[in-house]
Write a protein that holds these residues in place. Structure first.
Motif, short mmCIF file in Angstrom:
data_model
loop_
_atom_site.label_atom_id
_atom_site.label_comp_id
_atom_site.label_asym_id
_atom_site.label_seq_id
_atom_site.Cartn_x
_atom_site.Cartn_y
_atom_site.Cartn_z
N ALA A 85 23.33 6.87 54.17
CA ALA A 85 23.55 5.55 54.12
C ALA A 85 22.21 4.74 53.93
N SER A 86 22.13 3.67 53.12
CA SER A 86 20.66 3.11 53.21
C SER A 86 20.92 1.71 52.71
N ALA A 106 23.70 -2.51 50.98
CA ALA A 106 24.09 -1.31 51.73
C ALA A 106 25.22 -0.45 51.26
N HIS A 107 24.70 0.70 51.29
CA HIS A 107 25.60 1.73 50.61
C HIS A 107 25.89 2.86 51.58
N PHE A 108 27.18 3.41 51.84
CA PHE A 108 27.50 4.83 52.49
C PHE A 108 28.14 5.55 51.23
N ARG A 120 30.60 3.51 48.85
CA ARG A 120 30.97 2.13 49.17
C ARG A 120 29.68 1.12 49.23
N VAL A 121 29.67 0.14 48.49
CA VAL A 121 28.31 -0.72 48.30
C VAL A 121 28.88 -1.98 49.05
#
Lengths: 144, 144
Positions: A85-86, A106-108, A120-121
């Motif tokens: 994640a970032s 943010a993305h996972f 997922r963004v």
């Protein structure tokens, strides 16, 4: 220690968007990838959900048709064994208007055998819409 | 194995918002906490940056003055030793209008000795603004 899948994928993604070189990226996407960018799809048709490698490569091509990446500032990052994640601040240029766009997301992401299998963004969409419109949207003060 | 700081903090936060019980939460926030929720602060004064425990407790009280939490659906989560990131879909009720609000957010949190020391929260702001306004914002189709 091998490099985390996130770094390989990020390099390939930015190379795809900036240089339209898709070969590296194609090898790093699972055939059955599950992809979603949350946001107003009426304004940005490349937002929304996609399923499968072909649909995801198509949407990345459409993103590459609209923006170039200038700077990537990864503000937070958390790595799991096959996940990451970032939170990233992008400095982009809109290709049609040549205008700069600053975008926080943010993305996972999940990887399977080194390939992206789920992402997922979440985007700071209101800020993005105002920049794309080129003017602020007037908002009432709602909360006390 | 001890419970991750994220779970303790989340329980205390939801208890603070829903029951206005702040004692548990207060003990789980570092004195020098660095806090930010990205979003349009003109419309939502409890968005934005805060520094220090008193300022953060104050903003959580203001959130509690405005919403109740109905349902929490944690869609993604990544835990590090002293850090955590998750994507959460909240079902809220706006207290002034009694209207339901559905909200997706991502957070990146760091803990020090079990206390929250840093958090960055990204919200799907455009969706939230439309719900708060009670009407869609007309958007041109910008990208091809």
């Amino acid at each position: 220690m091998t490099e985390h899948s996130l770094w390989r994928f990020s390099r390939a993604l930015h190379r795809a968007i900036d240089e339209r070189q898709y070969a590296d990226l194609e090898a790093l996407i699972d055939d059955d990838v599950d992809w979603a960018i949350y946001g107003p799809i009426d304004m940005f048709p490349f937002f929304g959900a996609r399923r499968g490698k072909a649909a995801v490569l198509d949407v990345i091509r459409r993103i590459a048709d609209n923006v170039r990446v200038h700077r990537v500032n990864r503000e937070s990052v958390l790595l799991g064994v096959d996940s990451a994640a970032s939170m990233i601040r992008y400095s982009l240029t809109a290709l049609d208007s040549n205008k700069p766009i600053s975008l926080r997301l943010a993305h996972f992401a999940q990887f399977k055998a080194g390939r992206l299998s789920n992402i997922r963004v979440l985007v700071d969409t209101f800020d993005l819409v105002e920049q794309a419109l080129g003017r602020p949207i007037h908002l009432p003060k709602l909360a006390s």
